[in-house]
Design a protein around this motif. Structure first.
Motif, PDB file in Angstrom:
ATOM      1  N   ILE A 192       0.823  -1.207   0.000  1.00 45.03           N
ATOM      2  CA  ILE A 192       0.000   0.000   0.000  1.00 45.03           C
ATOM      3  C   ILE A 192       0.857   1.258   0.000  1.00 45.03           C
ATOM      4  CG2 ILE A 192      -0.256   0.400   2.475  1.00 45.03           C
ATOM      5  CD1 ILE A 192      -3.084   0.415  -0.118  1.00 45.03           C
ATOM      6  N   PHE A 239      -2.892   2.988   7.031  1.00 42.31           N
ATOM      7  CA  PHE A 239      -2.717   3.455   5.660  1.00 42.31           C
ATOM      8  C   PHE A 239      -3.673   2.646   4.793  1.00 42.31           C
ATOM      9  CE2 PHE A 239       0.547   4.854   2.310  1.00 42.31           C
ATOM     10  CZ  PHE A 239       0.097   6.152   2.374  1.00 42.31           C
ATOM     11  N   GLU A 240      -4.701   3.309   4.247  1.00 37.48           N
ATOM     12  CA  GLU A 240      -5.772   2.635   3.532  1.00 37.48           C
ATOM     13  C   GLU A 240      -5.748   3.001   2.057  1.00 37.48           C
ATOM     14  OE1 GLU A 240      -9.262   4.010   5.445  1.00 37.48           O
ATOM     15  OE2 GLU A 240      -8.827   3.059   7.365  1.00 37.48           O
ATOM     16  N   GLY A 241      -6.462   2.183   1.278  1.00 37.34           N
ATOM     17  CA  GLY A 241      -6.591   2.469  -0.142  1.00 37.34           C
ATOM     18  C   GLY A 241      -6.449   1.216  -0.970  1.00 37.34           C
ATOM     19  N   ARG A 293      -4.672  -0.813  -3.878  1.00 43.53           N
ATOM     20  CA  ARG A 293      -3.353  -0.799  -4.523  1.00 43.53           C
ATOM     21  C   ARG A 293      -3.441  -0.447  -6.001  1.00 43.53           C
ATOM     22  NH1 ARG A 293      -0.609  -6.414  -3.287  1.00 43.53           N
ATOM     23  NH2 ARG A 293      -2.750  -7.110  -3.581  1.00 43.53           N
ATOM     24  N   ARG A 350      -4.328   7.360  -1.580  1.00 39.10           N
ATOM     25  CA  ARG A 350      -4.078   6.657  -0.327  1.00 39.10           C
ATOM     26  C   ARG A 350      -4.594   7.543   0.815  1.00 39.10           C
ATOM     27  NH1 ARG A 350      -2.905   3.623  -3.820  1.00 39.10           N
ATOM     28  NH2 ARG A 350      -1.056   2.278  -4.022  1.00 39.10           N
ATOM     29  N   LEU A 407       4.878   9.241  -2.880  1.00 37.69           N
ATOM     30  CA  LEU A 407       3.582   9.760  -2.451  1.00 37.69           C
ATOM     31  C   LEU A 407       3.586  11.285  -2.461  1.00 37.69           C
ATOM     32  CD1 LEU A 407       3.048   7.301   0.492  1.00 37.69           C
ATOM     33  CD2 LEU A 407       1.552   7.458  -1.488  1.00 37.69           C
TER      34      LEU A 407
END
Length: 452
Positions: free
Chosen positions: A98, A236-238, A240, A245, A270
């Motif tokens: 991620i 940390f989400e999202g 791939r 993110r 990022l």
């Protein structure tokens, strides 16, 4: 001589049992118990109490101003509560791939540019692999040091000798202590490693970031005591496969929780998204039924997002209901309210609800947006693209108040929206904002009349 005792730990939640069980009574997961040997020292229960500690009156405690330093990322500083707190222990969790290691390596780059001594300890990658990733990110100063090691005793000696200001541990599941016979990543090893890093952070005044893997349910792998021991827990989400993110704070002893920071994954690493609302609404279709803009609050930040719904006749006896980005049970509840209060025959229809952009939101203020999107798709009527809505919907069809109404209205006006449907109880003089028309509603019937 030390006596050896065999106990069983749940790998999911850390529940301890004297015997093996098929289902964990704590987290209700199956086949998660593992056997571990724990040594018990003779006479441990007869240890004499330590003298010298005494309680202190609350009024006699001197307050010191909390000193923070910036990470170089305003989005990360927002989630942390205003910056990095010295001598704190921060846990960063997320799915594999991620971008956890990339984010922390970029933080190392920003901190080293401020002449802050940073030590990056990796137990998963070699020095050459880290350098390959670092070259993609950019240039680094001589304030960044790298170490590939997993032995806690060696790491302890290095930290006490070098005394860096910030330490990155990637990851906690690879660290092990020779005093424990179990393998790295086990419940005992993770608990021992976290306790050791907590003592180092508080004793030496070092800020330590710990990377933690997550389970298939999306929580940090290992015992729950891991999250209780640290000062801050960040997820940390999202997806791939998507560009965005989200860094979400679920625990913070030095600031508010549920704050989020939005990042975009690019080739060089990022990048921060300064205006998440504008980013989430990019690509919104025009003159399309089943689409409405709603406003959610994450921490102290209002975020506008597009709620989409598709309602069509079902070809089967049991209609299909799917929700992406929100709770499916909540969608079923709201559809039952519409069928009961508005006499809509939704029990014969399939329904698909989506929060555009892949973001996950479960705030009750999205209820009104979901309801209007479903009605718009069911009746094939388009909703004004310059209209926004928010409000909680109850089982009687009433529209309830939500907090921070004025902040939501100001965010909508900033992005050019001209009309806002909101709960009537939130419609007062304090929330009046020039340049946007406020329409207060008491129930879903009045909300439907506003859009049709």
């Amino acid at each position: 001589m030390a006596k050896a005792k065999t106990i069983y730990f749940c790998q999911e939640c850390g529940h301890e049992s004297a015997k093996w069980m098929g289902q964990c009574p704590g987290c209700k997961q199956w086949n998660t118990f593992v056997e571990e040997t724990v040594e018990r020292r003779k006479g441990a229960a007869e240890k004499k109490p330590i003298l010298g500690a005494s309680p202190v009156i609350l009024a006699d405690i001197e307050m010191k101003r909390e000193e923070r330093f910036t990470s170089g990322f305003p989005e990360l500083d927002r989630v942390l509560g205003g910056g990095i707190v010295p001598a704190s222990l921060v846990l960063v969790g997320g799915d594999p791939g991620i971008g956890k290691s990339t984010l922390l390596l970029q933080v190392c780059q920003k901190l080293s540019a401020q002449q802050i001594q940073v030590l990056y300890i990796s137990g998963e990658e070699s020095l050459q692999q880290i350098k390959i990733r670092a070259q993609r990110i950019g240039s680094f100063t001589d304030s960044l040091f790298l170490l590939c090691e997993t032995n806690l005793d060696i790491i302890d000696g290095v930290l006490r000798k070098e005394k860096p200001q910030v330490v990155i541990i990637d990851s906690i599941q690879t660290m092990y202590s020779e005093n424990i016979s179990s393998s790295p990543g086990s419940v005992s090893q993770v608990r021992e490693a976290t306790a050791a890093f907590m003592q180092l952070a508080k004793g030496l005044g070092i800020t330590i970031f710990i990377v933690g893997h997550v389970t298939k349910e999306g929580v940090v792998a290992g015992p729950r005591v891991l999250e209780h021991m640290v000062d801050t827990v960040l997820y940390f989400e999202g997806d791939r496969h998507a560009a965005y993110r989200i860094l979400r704070g679920v625990k913070n002893r030095f600031g508010s929780t549920n704050e989020i920071g939005v990042f975009e994954m690019r080739e060089q690493g990022l990048a921060e998204v300064k205006n998440p609302s504008e980013y989430m609404l990019s690509g919104k279709p025009k003159d399309a039924s089943g689409s409405v803009v709603a406003c959610s609050i994450e921490g102290t930040r209002p975020i506008l997002l597009e709620v989409q719904a598709l309602v069509c006749r079902s070809n089967f006896g049991i209609p299909r209901r799917t929700a992406d980005g929100t709770d499916t049970n909540r969608v079923n509840l709201l559809m039952a309210v519409l069928e009961k209060r508005l006499n809509l025959r939704l029990s014969e229809c399939d329904a698909y609800v989506n929060i555009a952009g892949g973001i996950k939101m479960n705030e009750p203020a999205l209820d009104l947006g979901i309801v209007l999107a479903i009605i718009s798709s069911y009746k094939e009527r388009c909703i004004d693209e310059k209209m926004i809505c928010f409000g909680e919907v109850g089982l009687s069809g009433e529209v309830r108040a939500v907090h921070m109404a004025k902040q939501r209205i100001l965010e909508a006006r900033k992005l050019g929206f001209t009309t806002c449907i909101l709960p009537k109880v939130s419609l007062d003089a304090q929330n009046n904002v020039d340049g946007i028309t406020l329409l207060g509603v008491e129930n879903v019937q009045q909300a439907v009349r506003k859009i049709l």
